[in-house]
Each structure stands twice: as C-alpha cells, then as structure tokens.
Design an enzyme around this catalytic site. Structure first.
Site, PDB file in Angstrom:
ATOM      1  N   ASP A  12       0.520  -1.230   0.426  1.00 48.47           N
ATOM      2  CA  ASP A  12      -0.092  -0.129  -0.232  1.00 48.47           C
ATOM      3  C   ASP A  12       0.551   1.603   0.152  1.00 48.47           C
ATOM      4  OD1 ASP A  12      -2.684   1.121  -0.026  1.00 48.47           O
ATOM      5  OD2 ASP A  12      -1.641   2.282   1.784  1.00 48.47           O
ATOM      6  N   MET A  25       5.281   9.306  -4.362  1.00 47.67           N
ATOM      7  CA  MET A  25       4.528   9.211  -3.313  1.00 47.67           C
ATOM      8  C   MET A  25       5.264   9.130  -1.624  1.00 47.67           C
ATOM      9  SD  MET A  25       5.467   4.944  -3.851  1.00 47.67           S
ATOM     10  CE  MET A  25       7.140   4.805  -3.724  1.00 47.67           C
ATOM     11  N   HIS A 160      -5.547   4.604   6.732  1.00 44.23           N
ATOM     12  CA  HIS A 160      -4.423   4.954   5.806  1.00 44.23           C
ATOM     13  C   HIS A 160      -3.259   5.456   5.969  1.00 44.23           C
ATOM     14  CE1 HIS A 160      -7.747   6.214   2.795  1.00 44.23           C
ATOM     15  NE2 HIS A 160      -8.229   6.685   3.663  1.00 44.23           N
ATOM     16  N   ASP A 165      -2.675  -0.743   6.448  1.00 43.47           N
ATOM     17  CA  ASP A 165      -3.814  -0.927   5.314  1.00 43.47           C
ATOM     18  C   ASP A 165      -3.025  -1.922   3.780  1.00 43.47           C
ATOM     19  OD1 ASP A 165      -5.119   1.283   5.866  1.00 43.47           O
ATOM     20  OD2 ASP A 165      -4.542   2.400   4.039  1.00 43.47           O
TER      21      ASP A 165
END
Length: 185
Positions: A12, A25, A160, A165
């Site tokens: 994730d 990212m 999150h 996750d």
C-alpha cells in the site's frame, strides 16, 4: 517444468496526488500476505511540492515534514528492494498484491524504475478488487473495502497508514482466497 514458489506481498502507498511523476509517493507499507508480521514501512521525501489537498487530508501527512524527515526516494527504494529480497527466498517470485493495485503499483513501478532502473515485481500486479469480483460475482461498486468487509468479516481495518493498510489488504486477500478454495458443488 519446475514450479516457482510465489510469495504474495501486500503493498500500500500513500501519495500526494493521483499520478506518479507529478505527485509524490509519501509512504510505502508492505507485508507478506501469509505472515503479515513480516512488514516494511518508510516515509519518503517528496519529489515535488505538488499536492491534492484531499490526498493529504486523508493521510494526515505533511509535505514539509516529509521534506525534512523523510528518506530520500533512492534510499527508500533500495531499502524496499532489500526487504523484498529478504522475504522471498532465492528462486521465489515476489507477487505484488494491492487493493486497487493499478494505483499503488503505478507509483511503486515508477519509483523503482526512476531510482533503481528496474522493478523486482516485474510488470504486473495482482488486484484484490478483481479477485473479489471473480470469487464472489460482485459488481465493481461492491469491491470497496467497506463492502468487502461486510461479507468477509476481517478483524483488521484500514486507516490510511500504509503498513496497517497493507496488513488489512493481506487479510482481505487471505479471506477471498479461502472462498476460492472451497469445494465447488
């Protein structure tokens, strides 16, 4: 023909926006699907200050904090590659597993190629949403994790935070795989 051991890795990411290159990212979380305590996580310095305010609001991450405290992207990807190599034995194939895998994989693929020149996952990813549709006959709309949870009853929840996750996704994957393993009548 020899069989290759496949090691499923739930991955994730949290990002500053919808596409790699223009947006960053910000975190990677990953775990071995069948041993989710074997995890990896890191926070990454942004490659730009471009951000979708909604993306940052959802994650609670700050570009300014990550610019000061995050790991440089090249270092993050080297660390992630080393972790992948540690949890997949020689001769084993690491398989990227994601919930909405096209999104997460696009960032991982971009960063691996930009900073290391290649992606240890190759050019594909296994999408939990598509697997769920095939296993249950559901509609695309019913592949949201909240809808899956109603049917599958996982013990974990997404929040999150990338590693959490990834562990939640790993549980969903195992529960869906169990449906596929049930004898057909």
């Amino acid at each position: 023909m020899s069989l290759i051991n496949e090691v499923y890795l739930s991955v994730d990411v949290e990002t500053s926006g919808p596409i790699p290159g223009e947006y960053s990212m910000l975190t990677i979380g990953a775990c071995v699907v069948d041993d989710p305590d074997q995890g990896f996580t890191c926070e990454i310095k942004p490659i730009s200050m471009n951000a979708d305010p909604e993306a940052l609001e959802v994650t609670g991450l700050s570009l300014e904090r990550l610019a000061a405290e995050g790991v440089p992207p090249e270092v993050a990807m080297k660390q992630f590659k080393s972790w992948i190599e540690r949890v997949t034995r020689t001769g084993s194939l690491p398989v990227f597993v994601g919930l909405n895998a096209p999104f997460d994989w696009s960032f991982i693929n971009y960063y691996f190629h930009r900073y290391l020149g290649s992606n240890p996952f190759g050019f594909s990813a296994l999408d939990i949403k598509a697997l769920y549709m095939g296993a249950t006959g559901s509609t695309w709309r019913d592949t949201r994790s909240s809808s899956m949870a109603v049917r599958l009853h996982p013990t974990l929840k997404g929040d999150h935070q990338a590693l959490h996750d990834a562990q939640y996704q790993a549980e969903l994957f195992r529960l869906i795989r169990a449906i596929n393993l049930q004898p057909q009548s």
